[in-house]
Design an enzyme around this catalytic site. Structure first.
Site, PDB file in Angstrom:
ATOM      1  CD  GLU A  55      -2.330  -1.417   2.749  1.00 26.14           C
ATOM      2  OE1 GLU A  55      -3.450  -1.095   3.107  1.00 26.14           O
ATOM      3  OE2 GLU A  55      -1.517  -1.998   3.498  1.00 26.14           O
TER       4      GLU A  55
ATOM      5  CE  LYS B  26       5.922   5.469   6.512  1.00 21.76           C
ATOM      6  NZ  LYS B  26       5.582   6.888   6.762  1.00 21.76           N
TER       7      LYS B  26
ATOM      8  CG  ASP C 266       4.507  12.860   4.001  1.00 15.80           C
ATOM      9  OD1 ASP C 266       4.501  12.784   5.238  1.00 15.80           O
ATOM     10  OD2 ASP C 266       5.328  13.518   3.363  1.00 15.80           O
TER      11      ASP C 266
ATOM     12  CE1 TYR D  92      -2.727   3.037   8.427  1.00  8.97           C
ATOM     13  CE2 TYR D  92      -3.239   4.704   6.764  1.00  8.97           C
ATOM     14  CZ  TYR D  92      -2.685   4.356   7.980  1.00  8.97           C
ATOM     15  OH  TYR D  92      -2.108   5.317   8.765  1.00  8.97           O
TER      16      TYR D  92
ATOM     17  CE  LYS E 160      10.546   7.628   5.781  1.00 12.00           C
ATOM     18  NZ  LYS E 160       9.611   8.723   6.055  1.00 12.00           N
TER      19      LYS E 160
ATOM     20  CB  CYS F 227      16.121  42.656 -20.418  1.00 13.35           C
ATOM     21  SG  CYS F 227      16.747  41.032 -20.884  1.00 13.35           S
TER      22      CYS F 227
ATOM     23  CB  CYS G 294      19.059  42.795 -24.384  1.00 18.17           C
ATOM     24  SG  CYS G 294      17.300  42.973 -24.056  1.00 18.17           S
TER      25      CYS G 294
ATOM     26  CB  CYS H 217      13.176  40.821 -22.176  1.00 19.16           C
ATOM     27  SG  CYS H 217      14.168  41.540 -23.504  1.00 19.16           S
TER      28      CYS H 217
ATOM     29  CB  CYS I  26      16.671  39.663 -25.856  1.00 17.09           C
ATOM     30  SG  CYS I  26      17.087  39.235 -24.163  1.00 17.09           S
TER      31      CYS I  26
HETATM   32 ZN    ZN Z   1      16.327  41.047 -23.105  1.00 19.96          ZN
END
Ligand code: ZN
Length: 651
Positions: A108, A110, A112, A213, A301, A393, A396, A409, A415
């Site tokens: 089954e 486990k 969390d 379970y 685990k 940016c 560029c 940008c 660019c």
């Molecule tokens: Zn740019």
């Protein structure tokens, strides 16, 4: 009708709908109709002052508690011994098998979440408690009453304690965080915080799920096997997670664990391992317990996927769409088998929403195929300070354009980072698959040969390359060849290669299937696009805008003029030894295909798809919730193939 009679009628009806909705996940009534009968019940209860013990209105939880009462467990709740690798697992299984003969082992997930028990007497919900230290937990009866999938009444009339895990589904968490003032950091904390909250309304607002379970205590019944116990839980209306395997040999158990390890990221719940139990209770009794653990079960685990670390700096990356992505540099941590130094923050809006600051402790999560992500803040420190929003940016220097939570940008043709990322994506293995075009080479081509778009690649000649440093005869020839060889892409690869925002490989495949040709795809309306599975309005608009943008239209036309010749799927018969020439029957629902799509796909492999299972059937492919065809296949001994195996071939 007498008001009390009507109340009873409504209660029966609503409890039935709750069961269908919350446990079976199969609502049989529209939300609005449900609300109407629920409201009627609330009104009648107010008018009469009568709230019967099984009324679903009691599950709303509207009293704030002053503190938690202690709850002493009837039967000590053991934790599970852990193993972290296959050799530990093998030595446990071998030990059991050597002592008591080869056993069947159940597998089954486990979970969390937060472990809890619920006590029923005379078929009625009496109380709920957290596991605590195993002997004494906290009474969380009022909180658990707000979890709608937990039954108030069960068929079994003896005293019984059932064990399960309270969890918040990841989809519920995401939905909750969309509007939450304070987003929850992760599903486990969200569930535990909701249960251990003195205000049951908070518990209710988190929409928790619970999966069962175990039966640590029961009067008047003895189970022979774990499989029987699980059936008992199901037949009494307890939600049981839809995964359970029973295997007897080590190789199959390990194969199953590997399979779960691969798919766990796609589940809607958090799991951190697999629980393996001896199925036979007589053998369990003989094995007994250590002071802490049962000797008849272990938890395998998985490595942690989520840890905390310190965020040191944020750098901004410019992607192929011009979007700026903040990348957090963190103190290196070992996470799920890799060292994590950088993690994404998605966009500037994400930074604000998660309140992430430099020098704060943050949660990092790593999924299998995705870059690690910062989930949220664990805690701020005295040195924490805000992350600055860039105005230009970083590549560029162009002035940034804001669009919602994102920064862009706008310098499409100038660019360098954008250009390189677009070409890199276009050339990548799952897109046009142009070998030998590394990031470095792309930069070289851009700087020296003025390559600015993916179309420019096809204009490069061998002699131009030879003129560059580091390009010897062979290398130049290879690169020119691999660029030219990319001219006959499968349709989906071409769609993916275009780099449309939100269109990954999977979506590209869906689009290719749905529209069949570039012409049809380019002229699709937004609403036609949203008909494709998994494509929401935002992606549909992205796709629509992309194909109605002059720059993109010109680029596509240029590519076609340069000789790109798309290879459409119908011209593309393929073979696979397990499918080609086989008579195949389909049963169940499939995650990635409708029935029609799956049929088309199987036919593309040269299979004959028929509707009923007989001795002549070669293979039955089995999706979720398979029908009687699955049983028939097993009766007749016909081969079956499950969705995960099928996907390995088809996707
Ligand atoms: Zn740019």
């Amino acid at each position: 009708m007498d008001k009390i009679e009507r109340i009873k009628q409504l209660i029966t009806e609503i409890n039935k709908h709750n069961y269908n909705y919350y446990v079976l996940d199969n609502p049989t009534i529209a939300d609005r109709e449900y609300d109407a009968i629920y409201d009627e019940l609330v009104r009648l209860e107010k008018e009469t002052g009568v709230v019967l013990p099984d009324s679903p209105t009691k599950q709303v939880g509207d009293v704030v508690l002053e503190g938690f009462k202690k709850h002493t467990h009837l039967q000590k709740l053991y934790s599970l011994d852990k193993c972290n690798n296959f050799s530990e697992l093998e030595s446990w299984i071998n030990g059991v098998n050597e002592a008591y003969g080869n056993q069947l082992y159940t597998m089954e997930y486990k979970f969390d979440g937060l472990q809890m028990t619920i006590t029923y007497e005379n078929g009625k919900f009496v109380s709920a408690a957290t596991r605590g230290n195993g002997y004494v937990g906290e009474d969380v009866t009022n909180q658990v009453l707000t979890i709608k999938s937990v039954p108030l009444f069960i068929n079994f009339k003896g005293k019984v304690v059932v064990q399960g895990e309270a969890m918040m589904k990841l989809s519920v968490l995401a939905e909750y965080n969309k509007t939450a003032l304070e987003p929850l950091k992760n599903a486990r904390n969200a569930a535990a915080g909701a249960i251990r909250n003195l205000d049951p309304r908070v518990t209710g607002s988190r929409n928790l799920s619970m999966f069962f379970y175990g039966v640590p205590y029961i009067e008047g019944k003895k189970f022979e096997t774990h499989l029987e116990l699980v059936e008992f839980l199901k037949s009494n209306g307890f939600p049981v997670f839809d995964y359970m395997e029973a295997k007897s040999d080590i190789a199959s158990i390990e194969a199953e664990i590997n399979k779960i390890d691969k798919i766990k990221q796609n589940l809607d719940i958090l799991i951190d391992g697999v629980v393996i139990k001896v199925n036979n209770f007589k053998v369990r009794d003989k094995l007994g317990y250590t002071s802490k653990f049962p000797k008849w079960a272990v938890a395998y685990k998985f490595e942690a996927q989520e840890l905390t670390t310190t965020l040191n700096n944020v750098v901004w990356q410019v992607g192929r769409t011009g979007k700026l992505t903040p990348i957090a540099e963190v103190d290196p941590i070992e996470l799920a088998g890799a060292t994590v130094k950088r993690a994404t923050l998605n966009n500037f809006g994400d930074i604000l929403r998660k309140d992430v600051k430099i020098n704060s402790k943050v949660f990092v999560r790593r999924s299998n195929e995705v870059i690690p992500e910062i989930l949220g803040v664990a805690e701020h420190t005295d040195n924490s300070f805000d992350i600055k929003k860039p105005t230009n940016c970083p590549c560029c220097g162009s002035e940034i354009v804001e669009d919602g939570a994102n920064l862009f940008c706008p310098n499409y043709f100038g660019c360098a980072e954008q250009i390189d990322d677009r070409i890199n994506h276009y050339a990548s293995r799952n897109a046009m698959n142009i070998e030998g075009l590394s990031g470095k080479t792309i930069g070289l081509l851009r700087e020296n040969l003025g390559v600015k778009t993916v179309a420019d690649l096809y204009k490069i000649s061998g002699s131009q390359l030879l003129a560059l440093d580091k390009f010897k005869d062979k290398k130049s020839q290879n690169l020119v060849e691999s660029i030219q060889n990319s001219k006959n892409p499968e349709f989906y690869r071409f769609i993916f290669a275009l780099g449309i925002n939100g269109v990954g490989e999977r979506t590209a495949k869906d689009l290719a299937k749905q529209f069949g040709s570039l012409e049809k795809l380019m002229s699709a309306t937004v609403s036609e696009l949203t008909e494709v599975d998994e494509i929401g309005l935002i992606t549909a608009e992205n796709i629509y805008n992309f194909f109605h943008n002059d720059t993109q239209i010109n680029l596509i036309n240029e590519l076609l003029d340069l000789g790109i010749n798309i290879n459409y799927p119908e011209n593309n018969q393929v073979t696979h030894s397990e499918l080609t020439g086989k008579t195949i029957v389909i049963t169940g629902d499939f995650e990635h295909f409708t029935r029609t799509q799956l049929t088309t796909e199987l036919e593309r492999y040269g299979a004959k798809v028929t509707s009923s299972v007989s001795k002549k059937t070669d293979l039955v492919v089995v999706g979720n919730n398979p029908g009687s065809k699955f049983n028939k296949a097993q009766e007749l001994g016909v081969n079956v193939m499950f969705e995960t195996e099928l996907n390995k071939i088809l996707l």
